[in-house]
Scaffold this active site. Structure first.
Site, short mmCIF file in Angstrom:
data_model
loop_
_atom_site.label_atom_id
_atom_site.label_comp_id
_atom_site.label_asym_id
_atom_site.label_seq_id
_atom_site.Cartn_x
_atom_site.Cartn_y
_atom_site.Cartn_z
N CYS A 144 5.37 -15.96 -8.67
CA CYS A 144 4.24 -16.89 -8.50
C CYS A 144 4.38 -18.25 -9.19
O CYS A 144 4.43 -19.29 -8.54
CB CYS A 144 2.96 -16.22 -9.00
SG CYS A 144 2.52 -14.70 -8.15
N LYS B 89 -5.90 -19.91 -6.21
CA LYS B 89 -5.18 -19.45 -7.41
C LYS B 89 -4.35 -20.57 -8.03
O LYS B 89 -3.51 -21.17 -7.37
CB LYS B 89 -4.29 -18.27 -7.02
CG LYS B 89 -3.35 -17.77 -8.09
CD LYS B 89 -2.57 -16.57 -7.59
CE LYS B 89 -1.44 -16.20 -8.52
NZ LYS B 89 -0.71 -15.00 -8.07
N HIS C 260 -2.62 -20.45 -11.64
CA HIS C 260 -1.48 -19.76 -12.27
C HIS C 260 -0.43 -20.71 -12.82
O HIS C 260 0.77 -20.43 -12.78
CB HIS C 260 -0.84 -18.77 -11.29
CG HIS C 260 -0.17 -17.63 -12.01
ND1 HIS C 260 0.57 -16.66 -11.37
CD2 HIS C 260 -0.14 -17.29 -13.33
CE1 HIS C 260 1.02 -15.79 -12.24
NE2 HIS C 260 0.61 -16.15 -13.45
N HIS D 75 -2.00 -10.70 -2.48
CA HIS D 75 -1.61 -10.08 -3.74
C HIS D 75 -2.50 -8.87 -4.03
O HIS D 75 -3.64 -8.79 -3.57
CB HIS D 75 -1.77 -11.12 -4.86
CG HIS D 75 -1.06 -10.79 -6.13
ND1 HIS D 75 -1.41 -9.76 -6.95
CD2 HIS D 75 -0.01 -11.41 -6.74
CE1 HIS D 75 -0.62 -9.73 -8.01
NE2 HIS D 75 0.25 -10.73 -7.90
N LYS E 245 10.04 -9.11 -3.55
CA LYS E 245 9.47 -10.01 -4.55
C LYS E 245 10.13 -9.76 -5.91
O LYS E 245 10.41 -8.64 -6.29
CB LYS E 245 7.97 -9.75 -4.67
CG LYS E 245 7.29 -10.46 -5.82
CD LYS E 245 5.84 -10.06 -5.92
CE LYS E 245 5.18 -10.72 -7.13
NZ LYS E 245 3.74 -10.42 -7.22
#
Length: 573
Positions: free
Chosen positions: A96, A150, A152, A242, A318
């Site tokens: 991310c 988001k 982050h 997610h 991922k």
């Protein structure tokens, strides 16, 4: 020699599936779009700077879009991509924070100090304040800038917040993952707090609203209240898809025949997100923005296969530097594109959006030297050759070193124990530990992942720390050519060494107990004062608070969870 073992799986999950018949011109169920008079169409293309809508989805796998043969219904994304330009040689980062930082700064993570892992909620860390961000450059060019979703990218002090980094407004979460309804986020046992913010305030009143619905509604409201005669930039960073796997029941019902529960919930979330994009597109048309707009769609990293995602037929998932972790879904949809309905194989990286979008906005790039991105608009719009010829996927000196790597194995040029990956032309090199490397078909089977008989596995041998692939000829990374082409290995190691000389020190400070939401009214948010900043920004251990021995149990568990996260690249990323 590598040994392949292909185990049985049903081909039904790989065949085409029917789509629901949806009316493209009508809004979906996601949002009640505000009503108002239609604006007159804007002048022809580029008479004014275009409106820019950047849509980023979270953990959506390469296979998980209709036009990649998925069993998941995404009619909106399919239509937008078909009418625009599909980017089929498009790269992102495997987790991310790195993807988001490179989008916002146009720089590789080795040039921002964020080359290791993610920014965690209790770290005194954020996107470096000396970086001029994409929204700041667009503000300079006269744009109204808005973020929904988001963040982050750190929040330990107010200067790190989206509204201090170039966005006029913000509605969304600051941490990496939250509950889709309650917006609670736990960063370990007993370390839980609320995380939904409106500007710089906690948005307590929005609790209970499903985030995908909420974010689509906010975009519609922004468009309704703004004039299409003035340029606007909206960064829509969906929390979807997610974990936690949560979706309204009506979307799950559509996939009731899907045997795997995680895949069923995940599919529902993807379709819900697709319908949210439909509503945003419809609002652009309703309020007069569409004819002078550019819509960019991108995923942030590969899908998490243990949580319903699929990157088939790519290798890995991922958190890895295999293609399944770094090759993304991407497309551009715009009436301003000169050659529409095309599939582009031009090499594009997420850092390229910074110079591309600033150039479209007629902004000034002369005062931001050293960008790692390129202006790829001519390659997208006109089919010209991409100016990009290579991509540094990353160099992470802190990640667990490969047991058998060495400087000797790297021709004295590079320590192959270090996790790194680079793409130059058609060649891709990986060193160190690239991460989980299986090929995993879509998880439609009821017992996945309890039984591993439906995986295709590769045994590389016990002493491997260098891999080389011709990605053009072998996009699924099945044939390691490192032993056959040592000349290419050597050349790419030299490029890694070159980039490493330009890297700045890693910023990965220790977590601080003062970040606990209990000290911030029960919500995640800025917690460091000015005196704290000087002492902690260099990455030194923050002073221990007095009287905190009662939190010792959490401290003991912290190292365990961090090690577990490193090994599995867990769903908290």
């Amino acid at each position: 020699m590598a040994v392949y073992a292909l185990t049985g799986f049903s081909l039904v999950s790989l065949l085409s599936f029917g789509y629901l018949s949806w009316d493209w011109m009508k809004p979906g169920l996601v949002a009640d779009v505000p009503t108002g008079p239609l604006e007159k169409s804007l002048p022809p293309a580029f008479a004014r700077p275009p409106h820019i809508i950047f849509i980023l989805t979270d953990d959506q796998g390469y296979h998980d879009v209709g036009y990649h043969g998925s069993d998941i219904q995404t009619p909106t994304l399919d239509r937008l991509a078909a009418e625009g330009v599909k980017l089929e040689n498009y790269y992102i980062q495997p987790i991310c924070t790195p993807s988001r930082s490179q989008l916002i700064t146009g720089r590789y993570q080795i040039h921002t100090g964020l080359q290791h892992s993610i920014i965690r909620p209790r770290q005194p860390n954020c996107l470096p304040l000396d970086q001029v961000t994409l929204p700041q450059k667009l503000q300079e060019a006269g744009y109204s800038t808005h973020m929904v979703g988001k963040w982050h990218l750190g929040f330990y002090k107010k200067e790190c917040l989206p509204t201090r980094r170039g966005f006029d407004t913000f509605l969304g979460s600051l941490t990496g993952n939250v509950d889709y309804y309650t917006y609670d986020n736990c960063d370990g046992p007993g370390v839980c707090g609320y995380d939904l913010h409106e500007g710089e305030d906690v948005a307590w009143d929005q609790s209970g609203k499903y985030s995908t619905f909420l974010y689509a509604q906010r975009v519609s409201k922004i468009l309704a209240s703004h004039s299409p005669r003035e340029p606007i930039f909206i960064y829509v960073a969906f929390q979807a898809v997610h974990t936690p796997l949560q979706s309204p029941k009506e979307y799950i019902y559509r996939y009731r025949s899907m045997g795997n529960v995680a895949r069923r919930k995940y599919a529902a979330m993807v379709t819900c997100m697709d319908e949210a994009v439909k509503n945003i597109t419809w609002a652009l048309k309703k309020y007069g923005y569409y004819d002078n707009s550019v819509i960019v769609f991108s995923t942030d990293n590969g899908g998490q296969t243990f949580s319903g995602g699929s990157n088939w037929p790519l290798r890995g998932r991922k958190g890895t530097y295999w293609e399944g972790g770094v090759r993304g879904i991407g497309f551009v949809h715009s009436p301003l594109i000169k050659r529409k309905r095309q599939t582009s194989w031009a090499l594009v990286h997420i850092t390229d959006w910074y110079p591309t979008l600033v150039s479209l906005a007629r902004g000034n790039l002369s005062n931001v030297p050293g960008l790692d991105g390129y202006n790829v608009w001519p390659a997208i719009s006109e089919g010209k050759e991409s100016p990009r010829t290579e991509i540094l996927h990353n160099i992470d000196p802190l990640y667990n070193h490969a047991k058998y790597g060495s400087l000797e194995d790297g021709f004295g040029i590079w320590n192959t124990a270090v996790q790194a990956s680079i793409r130059v032309g058609e060649w891709k090199l990986l060193t160190g530990d690239p991460g989980y490397s299986d090929w995993i078909p879509p998880q439609t089977l009821t017992n996945f992942p309890g039984s591993w008989w439906n995986l295709e596995r590769l045994t590389d041998g016990p002493r491997k720390s260098v891999w080389l692939f011709n990605i053009t000829a072998d996009p699924y990374e099945r044939y390691d050519l490192s032993e056959q082409r040592p000349d290419v290995v050597r050349a790419l190691l030299l490029r890694l060494a070159y980039y490493n000389r330009t890297a700045i020190p890693v910023r990965y400070p220790a977590e601080n107990p003062r970040a606990h939401p209990d000290f911030n009214g029960g919500a995640w948010g800025p917690w460091a004062g000015e005196d704290d900043v000087e002492e902690w920004e260099g990455g030194r251990e923050p002073p221990k608070s007095r009287g905190k021995k009662k939190k010792c149990k959490i401290c003991k568990l912290r190292s365990f969870f961090r090690k577990l996260n490193t090994r599995l690249m867990s769903n908290r990323i």
